[in-house]
Motif scaffolding. Structure first.
Motif, PDB file in Angstrom:
ATOM      1  N   SER A  71       0.859  -1.181   0.000  1.00 25.50           N
ATOM      2  CA  SER A  71       0.000   0.000   0.000  1.00 25.50           C
ATOM      3  C   SER A  71       0.897   1.233   0.000  1.00 25.50           C
ATOM      4  O   SER A  71       2.106   1.136   0.219  1.00 25.50           O
ATOM      5  CB  SER A  71      -0.930   0.009   1.210  1.00 25.50           C
ATOM      6  N   ARG A  72       0.289   2.374  -0.238  1.00 24.87           N
ATOM      7  CA  ARG A  72       1.063   3.611  -0.248  1.00 24.87           C
ATOM      8  C   ARG A  72       0.219   4.754   0.265  1.00 24.87           C
ATOM      9  O   ARG A  72      -0.996   4.739   0.150  1.00 24.87           O
ATOM     10  CB  ARG A  72       1.594   3.912  -1.646  1.00 24.87           C
ATOM     11  N   ASP A  73       0.903   5.733   0.813  1.00 22.16           N
ATOM     12  CA  ASP A  73       0.277   6.964   1.268  1.00 22.16           C
ATOM     13  C   ASP A  73       1.035   8.099   0.582  1.00 22.16           C
ATOM     14  O   ASP A  73       2.135   8.474   1.028  1.00 22.16           O
ATOM     15  CB  ASP A  73       0.353   7.079   2.793  1.00 22.16           C
ATOM     16  N   ASN A  74       0.478   8.627  -0.467  1.00 26.68           N
ATOM     17  CA  ASN A  74       1.189   9.655  -1.230  1.00 26.68           C
ATOM     18  C   ASN A  74       1.365  10.944  -0.428  1.00 26.68           C
ATOM     19  O   ASN A  74       2.340  11.672  -0.630  1.00 26.68           O
ATOM     20  CB  ASN A  74       0.461   9.941  -2.540  1.00 26.68           C
ATOM     21  N   ALA A  75       0.445  11.213   0.488  1.00 24.21           N
ATOM     22  CA  ALA A  75       0.580  12.412   1.320  1.00 24.21           C
ATOM     23  C   ALA A  75       1.794  12.310   2.243  1.00 24.21           C
ATOM     24  O   ALA A  75       2.386  13.324   2.605  1.00 24.21           O
ATOM     25  CB  ALA A  75      -0.679  12.633   2.136  1.00 24.21           C
ATOM     26  N   LYS A  76       2.156  11.085   2.604  1.00 19.03           N
ATOM     27  CA  LYS A  76       3.311  10.862   3.481  1.00 19.03           C
ATOM     28  C   LYS A  76       4.538  10.395   2.706  1.00 19.03           C
ATOM     29  O   LYS A  76       5.566  10.105   3.312  1.00 19.03           O
ATOM     30  CB  LYS A  76       2.965   9.831   4.561  1.00 19.03           C
ATOM     31  N   SER A  77       4.401  10.278   1.389  1.00 18.46           N
ATOM     32  CA  SER A  77       5.514   9.804   0.541  1.00 18.46           C
ATOM     33  C   SER A  77       6.084   8.490   1.059  1.00 18.46           C
ATOM     34  O   SER A  77       7.312   8.316   1.162  1.00 18.46           O
ATOM     35  CB  SER A  77       6.620  10.872   0.472  1.00 18.46           C
ATOM     36  N   THR A  78       5.212   7.578   1.380  1.00 12.20           N
ATOM     37  CA  THR A  78       5.625   6.324   1.990  1.00 12.20           C
ATOM     38  C   THR A  78       4.878   5.157   1.349  1.00 12.20           C
ATOM     39  O   THR A  78       3.680   5.258   1.079  1.00 12.20           O
ATOM     40  CB  THR A  78       5.365   6.340   3.505  1.00 12.20           C
ATOM     41  N   VAL A  79       5.599   4.075   1.148  1.00 12.27           N
ATOM     42  CA  VAL A  79       5.007   2.831   0.693  1.00 12.27           C
ATOM     43  C   VAL A  79       5.218   1.792   1.786  1.00 12.27           C
ATOM     44  O   VAL A  79       6.231   1.813   2.482  1.00 12.27           O
ATOM     45  CB  VAL A  79       5.590   2.375  -0.656  1.00 12.27           C
ATOM     46  N   TYR A  80       4.246   0.909   1.928  1.00 11.00           N
ATOM     47  CA  TYR A  80       4.279  -0.090   2.999  1.00 11.00           C
ATOM     48  C   TYR A  80       4.218  -1.498   2.415  1.00 11.00           C
ATOM     49  O   TYR A  80       3.685  -1.725   1.332  1.00 11.00           O
ATOM     50  CB  TYR A  80       3.093   0.110   3.932  1.00 11.00           C
ATOM     51  N   LEU A  81       4.722  -2.433   3.188  1.00 12.39           N
ATOM     52  CA  LEU A  81       4.544  -3.848   2.878  1.00 12.39           C
ATOM     53  C   LEU A  81       4.139  -4.539   4.165  1.00 12.39           C
ATOM     54  O   LEU A  81       4.967  -4.723   5.066  1.00 12.39           O
ATOM     55  CB  LEU A  81       5.824  -4.466   2.310  1.00 12.39           C
TER      56      LEU A  81
END
Length: 123
Positions: A71-81
């Motif tokens: 998943s990703r949160d573009n507002a936080k510039s972060t991608v998760y696994l």
């Protein structure tokens, strides 16, 4: 240029869970396809999961399908696994990577890489 920094790795027992994060800085994060790859000792780097800039497209390796979620949160510039039901064979250094254009599963097609985070799953 995009700088990527992974975190969240560690030691976990088989059946457990971990969530990896990859924080990006530099150019606009939302323009990039993001991928996760892993490399175990003595093995080649392999594709794990990838996600499009809008999160509308996701791909998973067969070996992790149903257990891992990208998943990703573009507002936080972060991608998760999110990794659930971990197995000893998931032990590897996990890398996040970025590329422009379409989602692909080939490591050589990604332009930017993080330094990796170690995930160790004990039996």
């Amino acid at each position: 240029q995009v700088q990527l920094v992974e975190s969240g790795g560690g030691l976990v027992q088989a059946g457990g869970s971990l969530r990896l994060s990859c924080a990006a800085s530099g150019r606009t994060f939302s323009r990039y396809v993001m991928g996760w790859f892993r490399q175990a000792p003595g093995k080649e780097r392999e594709f794990v999961a990838a996600i499009s800039w809008s999160s509308s497209v996701t791909y998973y390796a067969d070996s992790v399908k149903g257990r891992f979620t990208i998943s990703r949160d573009n507002a936080k510039s972060t991608v998760y696994l999110q990794m659930n039901k971990l197995k000893p064979e998931d032990t590897a250094v996990y890398y996040c990577a970025a590329r422009s254009s379409i989602v692909v599963v080939t490591a050589s097609e990604y332009n930017y890489w993080g330094q990796g985070t170690q995930v160790t799953v004990s039996s």
